[in-house]
Write an enzyme that holds these catalytic residues in place. Structure first.
Site, short mmCIF file in Angstrom:
data_model
loop_
_atom_site.label_atom_id
_atom_site.label_comp_id
_atom_site.label_asym_id
_atom_site.label_seq_id
_atom_site.Cartn_x
_atom_site.Cartn_y
_atom_site.Cartn_z
N ARG A 1 0.20 4.54 17.17
CA ARG A 1 -0.21 5.52 16.17
C ARG A 1 0.04 6.98 16.55
O ARG A 1 0.55 7.75 15.73
CB ARG A 1 -1.69 5.32 15.80
CG ARG A 1 -1.95 4.01 15.05
CD ARG A 1 -1.04 3.84 13.86
NE ARG A 1 -1.35 2.66 13.08
CZ ARG A 1 -0.54 1.61 12.95
NH1 ARG A 1 0.62 1.60 13.57
NH2 ARG A 1 -0.89 0.59 12.21
N ASP B 1 0.82 -1.23 0.00
CA ASP B 1 0.00 0.00 0.00
C ASP B 1 0.85 1.26 0.00
O ASP B 1 0.71 2.11 -0.88
CB ASP B 1 -0.91 0.04 1.24
CG ASP B 1 -2.06 -0.96 1.14
OD1 ASP B 1 -2.35 -1.42 0.02
OD2 ASP B 1 -2.63 -1.28 2.20
N1 ARG Z 1 -8.27 -3.24 15.70
C1 ARG Z 1 -7.01 -2.88 16.24
C2 ARG Z 1 -6.97 -1.42 16.55
O1 ARG Z 1 -7.83 -0.70 16.16
C3 ARG Z 1 -5.88 -3.33 15.36
C4 ARG Z 1 -5.64 -2.50 14.14
C5 ARG Z 1 -4.54 -3.07 13.31
N2 ARG Z 1 -4.09 -2.11 12.36
C6 ARG Z 1 -3.44 -2.42 11.23
N3 ARG Z 1 -3.09 -1.43 10.46
N4 ARG Z 1 -3.17 -3.64 10.89
O2 ARG Z 1 -6.09 -0.95 17.21
#
Ligand code: ARG
Length: 398
Positions: free
Chosen positions: A93, A14
């Site tokens: 994040r 991506d």
């Molecule tokens: N559902 C989890 C969260 O919101 C995991 C997200 C995983 N993200 C990814 N880009 N693979 O924190």
């Protein structure tokens, strides 16, 4: 002046396509890679970004900062979303977003970009963080608007534009890993009735394959954070890595859940966080020994709110900051040792002690060492129960 954008780059399909896609649209693309302990080849990713046409690539080793400023606060707050998710991805994040903003400043870029889809939480976490740290920056999210509707189309595009990607066969799962844990999604896991196949798990063995003998360990805490194992002091990162290995070998830290995303979607998620669960179990246990009842019960509500704020992307919000003040105040006496038993997927506390313990054996005991004056209980209950005699009269109507 050419439009300049700092992209959170991972080296995957991506974000590799995004570098090219943004260039095609006239942007000067700077790639940013963060090392949060995901154990990927960031050098190779950097080379790839340059080959695709990034004008500059940053690699930042943010592991120490991640531990001290993100994982430690989460430990102190017993941060678990919906009772089962230790928030590894969610904690990473805001840190990444903070660096995107800083890099944009250094590079004099007006834009930042990410490769999140429009269906997840990560886009929210990155964008809200950027909004708070620099509201003037504009945010680009190509995956939300580009023309590709499938991975196959993206691969076609990459081939056509000679974007160097490893076109291995489709990986069965989507993974996001850091020092605090790993998130596993997609593929067969999208059916919430299907048991996760063993190959979905990346860092833990199945409890069936775990050693038949339990392992005991003593985790030492200092003001709410783990500092030693079996009496030996560890550097923060070594401690996490050691517990991840140990816990993983005993099948500890697996979660299989259906969770509520902020955007309103329910999703089936699989997580592994061996060190996280060991530390969380121990930390809660130590708090039970040193916090008084009122602080402890009140903190449980704060903890839940804190986890929700992390999940929803409000790491840098005023409320989260204010709650940190409360949580840090509660950790003053959270120092001591917790004895844990690891055995076939379970991690239980079998002992706890602290120099600041509020436990008094003399008060609790049923032996003749008892110093508790039981006669006082009668008056205590009489006054406590007094209003309820009025309540009873009220119910009887007189
Ligand atoms: N559902 C989890 C969260 O919101 C995991 C997200 C995983 N993200 C990814 N880009 N693979 O924190």
């Amino acid at each position: 002046m050419k439009k300049k954008v700092v992209l959170a780059y991972s080296g995957g399909l991506d974000t590799s396509c995004i570098v090219y896609w943004l260039k095609e649209r006239g942007y000067d693309v700077v790639a940013f890679l963060a090392d949060l302990g995901q154990q990927e080849d960031l050098r190779a990713a950097k080379e790839r970004a340059l080959k695709i046409g990034a004008s500059n690539v940053y690699i930042a080793d943010v592991r120490e900062e991640f531990i001290h400023n993100f994982i430690y606060p989460a430990i102190k707050a017993n941060a678990v979303y919906e009772g089962r998710y230790l928030l590894a991805t969610a904690l990473g994040r805001p840190l990444i977003a903070k660096y995107l903003v800083e890099t944009a400043h250094r590079e004099k870029a007006q834009y930042i970009a990410h490769g999140c889809t429009g269906k997840g939480n990560d886009q929210v976490r990155i964008e809200i963080t950027a909004n708070i740290l620099d509201p003037r920056l504009e945010i680009l999210a190509p995956v939300r608007e580009w023309e590709f509707t499938s991975r196959e189309e993206e691969i076609e595009y990459a081939k056509e534009k000679k974007i160097p990607i490893e076109v291995t066969k489709k990986k069965p799962y989507s993974l996001d890993k850091n020092l605090w844990g790993i998130s596993i999604e997609c593929g067969i896991l999208e059916d919430p009735y299907v048991q996760p196949p063993e190959d979905a798990y990346q860092v833990t063995v199945s409890p069936e394959k775990a050693p038949a003998k339990p392992q005991y360990l003593v985790l030492g805490f200092e003001k709410g954070v783990p500092v030693s194992i079996d009496g030996r002091a560890y550097k923060p990162q070594d401690l996490l890595e050691t517990l991840n290995k140990l816990g993983g070998a005993h099948g500890i830290g697996r979660t299989d859940m259906v969770e509520n995303r902020l955007v309103g979607i329910k999703s089936r998620e699989v997580y592994e966080a061996p060190a996280g669960w060991i530390i969380h179990t121990a930390h809660r246990e130590l708090e039970s020994l040193v916090l008084d009842r009122e602080a402890s019960h009140f903190k449980q509500g704060i903890d839940a709110k804190y986890a929700e704020l992390i999940y929803n992307g409000f790491w840098y919000s005023p409320l989260k900051h204010a709650l940190d003040g409360f949580i840090n105040a509660t950790q003053k006496f959270v120092s001591g040792d917790v004895r844990l038993k690891l055995y076939k997927g379970s991690c239980v506390c079998v002992g706890r002690r602290s120099a600041h313990s509020l436990y008094s054996k003399a008060l609790a005991t049923y032996t003749k060492e008892d110093i508790f004056d039981q006669k006082l209980a009668a008056g205590f209950i009489k006054i406590l129960g007094m209003p309820y005699k009025q309540v009873a009269r009220q119910a009887r109507g007189k």
